[in-house]
Design a protein around this motif. Structure first.
Motif, mmCIF file in Angstrom:
data_model
loop_
_atom_site.group_PDB
_atom_site.id
_atom_site.type_symbol
_atom_site.label_atom_id
_atom_site.label_comp_id
_atom_site.label_asym_id
_atom_site.label_seq_id
_atom_site.Cartn_x
_atom_site.Cartn_y
_atom_site.Cartn_z
ATOM 1 N N MET A 125 5.670 7.526 -6.757
ATOM 2 C CA MET A 125 5.708 6.084 -6.551
ATOM 3 C C MET A 125 6.367 5.743 -5.216
ATOM 4 S SD MET A 125 6.282 4.792 -10.437
ATOM 5 C CE MET A 125 6.227 3.036 -10.221
ATOM 6 N N VAL A 126 7.432 6.487 -4.886
ATOM 7 C CA VAL A 126 8.078 6.268 -3.588
ATOM 8 C C VAL A 126 7.079 6.574 -2.467
ATOM 9 C CG1 VAL A 126 9.860 7.126 -2.010
ATOM 10 C CG2 VAL A 126 10.414 6.685 -4.397
ATOM 11 N N MET A 127 6.340 7.670 -2.661
ATOM 12 C CA MET A 127 5.366 8.066 -1.651
ATOM 13 C C MET A 127 4.282 6.994 -1.506
ATOM 14 S SD MET A 127 4.109 11.948 -1.327
ATOM 15 C CE MET A 127 2.401 11.884 -1.767
ATOM 16 N N SER A 128 3.828 6.467 -2.646
ATOM 17 C CA SER A 128 2.813 5.410 -2.600
ATOM 18 C C SER A 128 3.346 4.199 -1.840
ATOM 19 C CB SER A 128 2.421 4.953 -4.001
ATOM 20 O OG SER A 128 2.150 6.036 -4.823
ATOM 21 N N TYR A 129 4.598 3.848 -2.134
ATOM 22 C CA TYR A 129 5.179 2.672 -1.508
ATOM 23 C C TYR A 129 5.238 2.852 0.012
ATOM 24 C CZ TYR A 129 8.388 -0.983 -0.178
ATOM 25 O OH TYR A 129 8.948 -2.052 0.444
ATOM 26 N N LEU A 130 5.761 4.036 0.431
ATOM 27 C CA LEU A 130 5.860 4.301 1.871
ATOM 28 C C LEU A 130 4.483 4.335 2.502
ATOM 29 C CD1 LEU A 130 8.613 7.051 1.882
ATOM 30 C CD2 LEU A 130 8.835 4.690 2.670
ATOM 31 N N GLY A 131 3.544 4.961 1.785
ATOM 32 C CA GLY A 131 2.183 5.057 2.288
ATOM 33 C C GLY A 131 1.576 3.680 2.490
ATOM 34 N N SER A 145 -11.026 5.921 6.708
ATOM 35 C CA SER A 145 -11.236 4.861 5.729
ATOM 36 C C SER A 145 -10.140 3.817 5.801
ATOM 37 C CB SER A 145 -11.250 5.442 4.317
ATOM 38 O OG SER A 145 -12.498 6.006 4.060
ATOM 39 N N ILE A 146 -10.548 2.582 5.600
ATOM 40 C CA ILE A 146 -9.586 1.491 5.466
ATOM 41 C C ILE A 146 -9.771 0.949 4.058
ATOM 42 C CG2 ILE A 146 -8.764 -0.670 6.430
ATOM 43 C CD1 ILE A 146 -10.449 0.016 8.953
ATOM 44 N N PRO A 147 -8.818 1.212 3.166
ATOM 45 C CA PRO A 147 -9.012 0.804 1.778
ATOM 46 C C PRO A 147 -8.536 -0.624 1.520
ATOM 47 C CG PRO A 147 -7.040 2.121 1.966
ATOM 48 C CD PRO A 147 -7.588 1.976 3.352
ATOM 49 N N PHE A 148 -9.082 -1.237 0.486
ATOM 50 C CA PHE A 148 -8.568 -2.507 -0.028
ATOM 51 C C PHE A 148 -8.380 -3.584 1.035
ATOM 52 C CE2 PHE A 148 -7.629 -1.664 -4.504
ATOM 53 C CZ PHE A 148 -7.837 -0.301 -4.538
ATOM 54 N N ILE A 149 -9.446 -3.939 1.696
ATOM 55 C CA ILE A 149 -9.380 -5.110 2.567
ATOM 56 C C ILE A 149 -10.380 -6.127 2.045
ATOM 57 C CG2 ILE A 149 -8.560 -3.932 4.630
ATOM 58 C CD1 ILE A 149 -11.433 -3.768 5.621
ATOM 59 N N PRO A 150 -10.142 -7.416 2.302
ATOM 60 C CA PRO A 150 -11.059 -8.435 1.804
ATOM 61 C C PRO A 150 -12.469 -8.189 2.335
ATOM 62 C CG PRO A 150 -9.078 -9.436 2.674
ATOM 63 C CD PRO A 150 -9.004 -7.994 3.012
ATOM 64 N N ARG A 151 -13.460 -8.473 1.531
ATOM 65 C CA ARG A 151 -14.831 -8.192 1.914
ATOM 66 C C ARG A 151 -15.192 -8.918 3.201
ATOM 67 N NH1 ARG A 151 -20.334 -9.538 -0.435
ATOM 68 N NH2 ARG A 151 -19.272 -11.384 -1.194
ATOM 69 N N GLY A 183 -0.832 5.441 9.531
ATOM 70 C CA GLY A 183 -0.593 5.763 8.135
ATOM 71 C C GLY A 183 0.529 6.771 8.002
ATOM 72 N N GLY A 184 0.532 7.485 6.885
ATOM 73 C CA GLY A 184 1.585 8.471 6.640
ATOM 74 C C GLY A 184 2.471 8.025 5.510
ATOM 75 N N ALA A 185 3.244 8.956 4.954
ATOM 76 C CA ALA A 185 4.158 8.583 3.879
ATOM 77 C C ALA A 185 5.594 8.790 4.361
ATOM 78 C CB ALA A 185 3.877 9.407 2.639
ATOM 79 N N PHE A 186 6.020 10.030 4.396
ATOM 80 C CA PHE A 186 7.375 10.293 4.894
ATOM 81 C C PHE A 186 7.364 10.382 6.416
ATOM 82 C CE2 PHE A 186 7.442 11.886 0.555
ATOM 83 C CZ PHE A 186 8.464 11.098 0.071
ATOM 84 N N GLY A 187 6.266 10.883 6.946
ATOM 85 C CA GLY A 187 6.110 10.902 8.394
ATOM 86 C C GLY A 187 5.209 9.754 8.822
ATOM 87 N N ASP A 188 4.684 9.853 10.025
ATOM 88 C CA ASP A 188 3.774 8.841 10.520
ATOM 89 C C ASP A 188 2.495 9.509 10.990
ATOM 90 O OD1 ASP A 188 5.083 6.101 10.696
ATOM 91 O OD2 ASP A 188 6.641 7.434 11.469
ATOM 92 N N LYS A 189 1.428 8.757 10.904
ATOM 93 C CA LYS A 189 0.170 9.298 11.395
ATOM 94 C C LYS A 189 -0.560 8.233 12.196
ATOM 95 C CE LYS A 189 -3.855 11.762 10.192
ATOM 96 N NZ LYS A 189 -4.909 12.151 9.412
ATOM 97 N N HIS A 190 -1.099 8.631 13.332
ATOM 98 C CA HIS A 190 -1.846 7.699 14.172
ATOM 99 C C HIS A 190 -3.217 8.271 14.453
ATOM 100 C CE1 HIS A 190 1.876 5.470 15.415
ATOM 101 N NE2 HIS A 190 2.389 6.599 14.963
ATOM 102 N N TYR A 205 -3.715 -2.220 -3.404
ATOM 103 C CA TYR A 205 -3.806 -0.797 -3.074
ATOM 104 C C TYR A 205 -2.555 -0.065 -3.566
ATOM 105 C CZ TYR A 205 -4.012 3.417 -0.175
ATOM 106 O OH TYR A 205 -4.026 4.704 0.269
ATOM 107 N N LEU A 206 -1.400 -0.719 -3.348
ATOM 108 C CA LEU A 206 -0.138 -0.152 -3.812
ATOM 109 C C LEU A 206 -0.079 -0.134 -5.335
ATOM 110 C CD1 LEU A 206 2.796 0.778 -3.286
ATOM 111 C CD2 LEU A 206 3.426 -1.627 -3.189
#
Lengths: 494, 192
Positions: free
Chosen positions: A399-405, A466-472, A422-429, A360-361
């Protein structure tokens, strides 16, 4: 706000809206008219440009259309009335084609009251009613006298235990659980996402530019006239400073206007929030209509320890913030307190989190780089080499944002809830009860096939997660469990 | 595969009454269903539509290159591009048709679709708000119908099954409705 004792109104017999509704219709027409012709008027009259016949026809056309629709609305006002019969709210309207709209009270999702300046002046309220699902029915009454509105709300909200005698005499007990005073408000305003306000300025400037062009003024002609100052780094920094300052002021004003005098109160088994300086509005949400609770912060808010809390309700319009209760400037303690009301047995300690796959990253990195490469090729094409620095910075930022995300993205579920972070610079619940899920979707794109990864999306009546990129395998286990929970659960999702 | 449901701690006292824990290995598996394919005439209809669009685009490209002198030398490339594109679309349509299908279980309906981008959707019967059978003019010629299942989760969570016979569509609809009536017979507790 104190709940006033409400006089008894007989909603069994047809009721008409307040006469103020006519005034509102007239004002609305004028407003629309003003929006449509203000700019051409400004251009033709103020700037002394000679109006073409075409322009005049346009203005006359718009005016007559507006006038006809205004007259229609006014006649309609006298032809429309509402009443309650057989547990249904019925609204009759229409001049040529008669329209009858009836909404069963137990299907009503949200009852919202709004007031703008005019409403306040004449002590009336606008009522908006929304239902979820099949009928997609919505209803709006432009002006109802305040005491009547309060009585109506009590009837509509009070009908939750299905066969209940309406008692409009008894005021509901309300307990304020959260309110924002001016310093809180300013704090929340300063911590807003200023990039968004900045974006609004840009959109606004673009809008003016586009509109000017539409009426035949080429803004660039005027720009040419202004002497071009030599580009200097100082001017650039000054520009950025100015931009930040304006963004800050705008977001501050936006916050203050929107959330002025915010009160979140608890009454019965629901919440009521009222807010707003010029346009005050009240949104009600019953606990069982709330589909998800989420809270988030950004970098600035994180430092101050405040969050924006969102209670999302079931709504016929898909995912609109209009139907959500948004409480800015909440502390973690407040959030936990509100969660206790909505989801009494929920607690953040009940969850063990899993992460999504690392690809995903990599995919985010890949797209950032592709985007950067395209941008760089374009700047080479136009021989604009200075832009490349900007592009490199932007790609690094992405790229930094993707990494944090990626680092923050995590999901968990137990026997009762789904909990995503989730979240990038902040947090999300985001917390949502499993049984309120409406449907689910597993999807796989060609890039995920090799590692047999999938995206899992869970839809509920207020949006989707959505929950992306998890094993089937994992997605299937979770899906089977969610389906099992939905199908054995007899509780209503709303 | 052992999943995180099994080693989950029994949760606090208040929640214990929800705690109808089940060994997830014993749960019905959505991956084990057999999907029923759709009517072959549905594929033909889709291919005909692709074909008609192809003819229009082809005509457009041809006319353009004969009218505009500058475009003429590139005609052959444009033609090649259009051919490749529509070849790909035809292949995608055939591949997707082979995968496309629905399955009914006693509590939910499953639908899968796609070729390169695949998707599987599941809607429990109790979450269906209403059902609609549609039949357009082309459907009528080929004796086809589509069944639309609406949920409260917005349009992206709805399912539309094209390429059923009208009889199939009606059967599925009445099956779902009878199942829902069955489920609703038991008393429903409306409190959270």
């Amino acid at each position: 706000m104190k709940a006033m004792s409400t006089p008894h109104f007989d909603f069994d017999s047809p009721q008409r809206q307040s006469t103020i509704a006519i005034l509102l219709v007239i004002l609305k027409t004028l407003k629309v008219l003003f929006r449509q012709i203000a700019l051409p008027f400004f251009v033709f009259v103020v700037m002394g440009k000679k109006g073409s016949d075409y322009g005049t026809y346009f203005v006359v056309f718009i005016c007559s259309i507006s006038f006809i629709s205004m007259v229609y609305s006014i006649i309609n006002h006298f032809r429309s009335f509402y009443y309650i019969a057989n547990n249904e709210l019925v609204v009759h309207s229409g001049i040529l084609g008669k329209k009858k709209l009836s909404i069963p009270i137990e299907r009503i999702q949200t009852i919202n009251f709004e007031e703008n300046l005019i409403h306040k002046l004449f002590h009336v309220k606008r009522l908006k009613i929304d239902t979820a699902g099949s009928g997609e029915k919505e209803l709006e009454l432009a002006a109802i006298d305040n005491p009547k509105a309060e009585a109506l709300r009590n009837i509509l909200l009070g009908n939750k235990e299905h066969s209940m005698v309406f008692d409009t005499q008894m005021p509901k007990r309300e307990e304020v659980i959260f309110s924002l005073d001016i310093p809180d408000l300013i704090k929340a305003g300063l911590m807003e996402n200023h990039l968004r306000s900045g974006g609004l300025i840009l959109v606004f400037m673009w809008w003016i530019y586009a509109n000017l062009q539409e009426v035949g003024i080429n803004a660039e002609d005027y720009i040419e006239e202004v002497e071009k100052p030599a580009f200097s780094i100082n001017l650039f920094l000054l520009g950025i400073g100015f931009f930040i300052l304006v963004s800050l002021i705008i977001s501050l004003f936006r916050t203050v206007f929107k959330y002025y005098n915010l009160h979140l109160s608890r009454s019965g088994n629901g919440f009521k929030i009222s807010q707003g300086l010029l346009n005050s509005k009240t949104i009600s949400a019953l606990d069982h209509k709330i589909q998800t609770v989420s809270w988030s912060d950004n970098l600035l808010k994180k430092v101050m320890g405040i969050h924006d809390l969102k209670l999302k309700q079931a709504s016929s319009k898909t995912v609109e913030s209009k139907e959500s209760i948004i409480v800015p400037g909440c502390s973690y303690r407040h959030i936990m307190q509100i969660c206790q009301y909505v989801f009494p047995s929920w607690s953040p300690d009940l969850f063990t989190f899993s992460k999504v796959d690392k690809s995903y990253l990599y995919r985010s990195y890949f797209f950032s780089l592709i985007l950067g490469l395209i941008a760089i090729s374009i700047s080479f094409l136009f021989k604009n080499y200075t832009a490349i620095y900007g592009i490199v910075v932007l790609v690094a930022f992405l790229m930094v944002m993707s990494y944090l995300g990626y680092k923050k993205l995590a999901y968990s579920y137990n026997t009762e809830w789904i909990y995503l972070k989730g979240g990038a610079f902040g947090d999300k619940h985001v917390v949502s009860p499993i049984f309120k899920t409406q449907s689910l979707k597993i999807s796989q794109n060609p890039f995920q096939r090799r590692k047999d990864l999938v995206n899992l999306t869970l839809f509920n009546a207020s949006g989707s997660e959505s929950i992306p990129f998890i094993p089937r395998e994992t997605a299937l286990i979770m899906s089977n469990y969610v389906l099992f929970k939905i199908e054995i659960d007899k509780r209503h999702w709303m | 595969m052992v999943n995180n449901m099994e080693n989950q701690e029994p949760i606090s006292e208040e929640t214990s009454f929800y705690n109808d824990q089940v060994q997830s290995l014993n749960l019905p598996k959505m991956e084990e269903v057999v999907y029923e394919p759709l009517q072959t005439s549905h594929l033909y209809v889709n291919l005909i539509v692709v074909g008609i669009i192809f003819l229009f685009v082809l005509a457009g490209v041809t006319v353009l290159s004969f009218l505009v002198e500058e475009v003429k030398p590139y005609f052959i490339f444009a033609l090649l591009g259009v051919l490749i594109l529509f070849g790909f679309l035809t292949l995608a349509e055939i591949k997707a048709f082979k995968f496309r299908g629905y399955a009914l279980r006693s509590h939910d309906i499953l639908y899968r679709d796609g070729w390169l981008w695949k998707s599987w959707m599941v809607i429990p019967f109790t979450r269906i708000q209403h059902l609609e059978i549609n039949q357009g003019p082309i459907d009528r010629i080929f004796d086809l119908a589509s069944l639309q299942l609406f949920t409260a989760g917005g349009s992206s969570s709805d399912i539309e099954i094209d390429g059923l016979t009208p009889g199939q569509a009606a059967d599925i609809k009445s099956f779902i409705m009878s199942k829902n009536a069955e489920i609703n017979e038991g008393d429903v507790d409306s409190t959270l």
